[in-house]
Design a protein around this motif. Structure first.
Motif, PDB file in Angstrom:
ATOM      1  N   TRP A 496     -18.336  15.522   3.363  1.00 25.83           N
ATOM      2  CA  TRP A 496     -19.278  15.787   2.270  1.00 25.83           C
ATOM      3  C   TRP A 496     -20.669  15.309   2.642  1.00 25.83           C
ATOM      4  O   TRP A 496     -21.575  16.106   2.857  1.00 25.83           O
ATOM      5  N   GLY A 501     -18.699  20.262   6.188  1.00 24.15           N
ATOM      6  CA  GLY A 501     -18.089  21.492   6.686  1.00 24.15           C
ATOM      7  C   GLY A 501     -16.941  21.279   7.636  1.00 24.15           C
ATOM      8  O   GLY A 501     -16.179  22.204   7.905  1.00 24.15           O
ATOM      9  N   LEU A 503     -13.528  19.964   8.111  1.00 25.25           N
ATOM     10  CA  LEU A 503     -12.378  19.491   7.350  1.00 25.25           C
ATOM     11  C   LEU A 503     -11.426  18.632   8.170  1.00 25.25           C
ATOM     12  O   LEU A 503     -10.445  18.100   7.627  1.00 25.25           O
ATOM     13  N   ASP A 544     -15.612  29.255   0.077  1.00 25.71           N
ATOM     14  CA  ASP A 544     -15.687  27.804  -0.064  1.00 25.71           C
ATOM     15  C   ASP A 544     -17.033  27.230   0.382  1.00 25.71           C
ATOM     16  O   ASP A 544     -17.083  26.318   1.210  1.00 25.71           O
ATOM     17  N   TYR A 546     -20.505  24.920   0.035  1.00 19.23           N
ATOM     18  CA  TYR A 546     -20.824  23.613  -0.536  1.00 19.23           C
ATOM     19  C   TYR A 546     -21.016  23.764  -2.041  1.00 19.23           C
ATOM     20  O   TYR A 546     -21.627  24.730  -2.501  1.00 19.23           O
ATOM     21  N   SER A 548     -18.736  24.472  -4.186  1.00 18.36           N
ATOM     22  CA  SER A 548     -17.709  25.311  -4.798  1.00 18.36           C
ATOM     23  C   SER A 548     -16.447  24.483  -5.066  1.00 18.36           C
ATOM     24  O   SER A 548     -16.192  23.463  -4.423  1.00 18.36           O
ATOM     25  N   ASN A 550     -13.487  25.443  -4.412  1.00 16.52           N
ATOM     26  CA  ASN A 550     -12.602  25.564  -3.252  1.00 16.52           C
ATOM     27  C   ASN A 550     -12.927  24.511  -2.193  1.00 16.52           C
ATOM     28  O   ASN A 550     -12.023  23.913  -1.600  1.00 16.52           O
ATOM     29  N   TYR A 551     -14.238  24.306  -1.951  1.00 14.75           N
ATOM     30  CA  TYR A 551     -14.601  23.317  -0.932  1.00 14.75           C
ATOM     31  C   TYR A 551     -14.243  21.909  -1.409  1.00 14.75           C
ATOM     32  O   TYR A 551     -13.760  21.077  -0.622  1.00 14.75           O
ATOM     33  N   GLN A 552     -14.462  21.612  -2.683  1.00 15.92           N
ATOM     34  CA  GLN A 552     -14.043  20.313  -3.211  1.00 15.92           C
ATOM     35  C   GLN A 552     -12.542  20.124  -3.017  1.00 15.92           C
ATOM     36  O   GLN A 552     -12.083  19.050  -2.596  1.00 15.92           O
ATOM     37  N   GLU A 554     -10.597  21.495  -0.784  1.00 16.80           N
ATOM     38  CA  GLU A 554     -10.270  21.324   0.631  1.00 16.80           C
ATOM     39  C   GLU A 554     -10.564  19.898   1.097  1.00 16.80           C
ATOM     40  O   GLU A 554      -9.747  19.287   1.808  1.00 16.80           O
TER      41      GLU A 554
END
Length: 691
Positions: A496, A501, A503, A544, A546, A548, A550-552, A554
């Motif tokens: 974060w 980006g 993961l 996904d 930043y 979003s 979905n990104y949270q 993940e």
């Protein structure tokens, strides 16, 4: 769904009938001739729009000159405003009449008056508080006021402006610092009717002492009891009576002879006082006990009924790791969330019992066994509920954003130590408290700051040797002051803030910390005090990017799985349970554009080029209005897979094994969430908003 009934039972248990009307609805209770009366309700209200020029030296005439025809509710938050809208920074004044009798002595207790607080009674200054304003402080009423045997005016000033003079401990932090009479005001009365003028018991602090047996069933307990009188200048011998909830109704009251010095006496009650049938406080079975302590009955004294739990927090060796333990038994990794005292809109920092119950219900539903109270002393009603739920708690002093210069300032440090005294005095008997904390993300990478860390840690250990002492360090392995912590805690946001980006970053980072622990702090338990990612509730794209959801999802999935896999990690509190209002600077972003007439509000457009879109920190797994994001279900499933929540296990005896029944709940909740998302998208499009 099983969790609905469980949440309802928590809510019912959290507002018990044993609090008499008009008395404080939190522990302790006051008994005998010691009477406590809530002064909550409607007060006269006024303010100086730009604040008084010299609020420290403000006179009662300057304060009363601000009153007009306006009134307000106490408690309430004077600077409450929606996200993206800064609340007012001002001097606020409050007034109400109180009835005083010449035959009694009195003490005022202000549970939360922030930032700076000043109190007048009958025109005379009786007290002031510079120590942050979120821990309770007390003011003894001069005899001259009560001797009038009349109704007199109580005037309270609260100033919520940032400055080094009247708000020295408000040094920063990524949250809105609320102000005003944000918590209750209590008037304590001690009649002077007995001929011996016997002092009245103010508090009784119970520190259980675990005496281990051959196995857990053979453990016994002694009790270290500290009794504090209202007469802080009393020294000498005095008998007090102690009656525990496990004593027989017809038993002779236990009379203990104590030697007081400056109003305080200590005694150790041997293990024969606690019967073998008295249950210990655990996360699975949060048994609670009471003790009534009064000055001897035949002298007409008064006292207090305290609630406590038989608990002993410690660290134990498990294989090659040092793990947290409760009552001598190693704990599975504690799982939970950080929690600010913040609710939507006008409620702000002054929640109702129902508001508290809803958040407790969220924690129960999430399978939380651990909460960190960020970043200031907590509401006593909240701690009562955690005691009842069986959740480990970290309570900390106000102090995020402190600098090396702050810590070298003798006056600043004296106020920090005073704040610790206030916090521990208020919260000592809560069995849920595992950890005392301070200086969130402070300058602990600088060795010159370590003397201040040592002073805070030493003060806490002197006040309470039965809990851990720590701070949430974002300096991590570069922290120079860890020798003074009995529990080590790190804040970090891989994927974060660092390495966005990527993961794979969470697992790489937390694995490296686990390896470092083995070499650097092998004999201390370790927890992750903060980690997480932001997700805007309405940003439910299939991709996904930043911000979003979905990104949270993940990041949190990668974070939680990585942390729970580390054998030397004893706990995790995700940042944060809910989205919350950011600091003053964050409000410069302005609010998001809401869909007209949506309730709760639905954000149609929000500027994500700023660090706090819409004035909110969006790292919650539920949004500001407590609507679950997909991450709530994901993290709940991971938490339950790793460690069945003790609170759920205790309440759901019909479940055959870990997780049974949960899958259908998650499926149902996910279906409802998807339907809500579709409704929100349709609503936005009908009103001409894109996205």
């Amino acid at each position: 769904v099983w969790c609905v009934g469980w949440t309802a039972s928590i809510a019912a248990a959290a507002a018990p009938a044993y609090f008499a009307p008009g008395t404080p609805p939190w522990w302790p209770q006051f008994v005998g001739s010691h009477r406590a009366t809530l002064l909550d309700g409607t007060w006269d209200f006024g303010f100086a729009e730009d604040g008084l020029d010299d609020v420290i030296d403000a006179t009662v005439d300057a304060a009363t000159g601000l009153f007009g025809d306006e009134t307000t509710k106490v408690p309430s938050t004077a600077d409450a405003a929606p996200p993206g809208v800064p609340g007012p920074r001002r001097t606020f004044v409050y007034r109400r009449a109180v009835e005083l009798s010449a035959t009694s002595s009195y003490r005022l207790q202000l549970m939360g008056c922030a930032f700076y607080c000043k109190v007048w009674l009958d025109g005379a200054l009786v007290g002031a508080n510079l120590a942050g304003g979120y821990a309770p402080f007390v003011v003894d009423v001069p005899a001259a006021a009560s001797e009038k045997n009349a109704s007199v005016d109580l005037v309270v000033l609260a100033d919520n402006r940032f400055n080094d003079t009247s708000a020295p401990l408000h040094t920063g932090g990524d949250f809105w610092h609320f102000g005003g009479l944000v918590r209750s005001v209590v008037l304590h009365e001690f009649p002077n009717t007995n001929e011996k003028k016997t002092p009245v018991v103010w508090r009784a602090y119970v520190a259980p002492l675990l005496l281990p047996g051959q196995d857990e069933d053979e453990n016994t307990w002694a009790l270290n009891v500290t009794v504090a009188l209202t007469a802080r200048d009393f020294s000498g011998a005095l008998n007090v009576s102690m009656a525990f909830d496990w004593d027989d109704d017809d038993a002779t009251t236990r009379v203990v002879a104590l030697d007081f010095e400056d109003g305080v006496a200590r005694t150790v009650l041997a293990d024969d006082v606690v019967p073998s049938t008295a249950r210990a406080w655990t996360l699975r079975d949060p048994a609670l006990h009471t003790v009534s302590v009064t000055t001897a009955v035949d002298s007409g004294g008064g006292g207090v009924r305290e609630r406590f739990g038989l608990r002993a927090w410690s660290a134990v060796a498990v294989d090659d790791a040092t793990r947290l333990a409760l009552n001598g038994a190693a704990l599975a990794t504690l799982t939970g969330y950080n929690h600010h005292t913040q609710w939507p809109d006008a409620t702000a920092m002054s929640p109702s019992d129902a508001d508290l119950d809803r958040d407790i219900g969220l924690l129960a539903r999430a399978g939380a066994t651990y909460v960190r109270g960020a970043h200031y002393p907590q509401d006593q009603r909240w701690l009562d509920r955690l005691d009842e739920l069986g959740v480990a708690m970290w309570e900390e002093a106000l102090g995020p954003g402190v600098s090396v210069e702050n810590l070298a300032d003798e006056a600043f440090m004296q106020l920090q130590l005073e704040q610790l005294d206030q916090m521990v005095a208020a919260s000592f008997n809560h069995p849920s408290i595992m950890t005392w904390g301070f200086f969130n993300e402070g300058p602990s990478e600088d060795a010159s700051a370590c003397a201040a860390y040592a002073a805070m840690a030493d003060r806490l250990k002197a006040l309470d040797a039965s809990r851990f002492v720590t701070w949430a360090s974002n300096k991590e392995t570069n922290d120079q002051c860890l020798a003074h912590a009995s529990l080590v805690a790190f804040n970090s946001y891989p994927a974060w803030y660092s390495d966005p980006g990527n993961l794979t970053a969470p697992r790489a980072h937390w694995t490296s910390v686990n390896d470092w622990i083995a070499d650097a702090i092998p004999d201390k338990p370790f927890v992750v005090s903060e980690t997480g990612a932001g997700g805007i509730y309405e940003w439910d794209n299939a991709t996904d990017p930043y911000w979003s959801l979905n990104y949270q999802n993940e990041i949190l999935g990668a974070d939680v799985e990585a942390v729970l896999d580390q054998p030397r990690f004893s706990g995790l509190t995700i940042w944060h349970l809910f989205d919350f209002k950011g600091n003053d600077g964050a409000q410069d972003a302005g609010p998001c554009d809401y869909v007209p007439d949506s309730d709760p509000p639905v954000c149609a457009y929000i500027d994500t080029s700023v660090s706090r879109p819409g004035g909110l920190n969006h790292k919650g797994v539920v949004d500001y209005w407590r609507r679950p994001k997909p991450a709530f279900d994901l993290v709940t499933a991971l938490y339950r897979d790793a460690n069945e929540a003790p609170s759920v296990a205790a309440a759901s005896s019909s479940k055959k094994h870990k997780g049974e029944g949960d899958i259908e709940f998650y499926k149902e909740h996910a279906t409802k969430k998807s339907a809500r998302m579709q409704q929100n998208r349709a609503h936005r499009r009908r009103h001409g908003f894109a996205g």
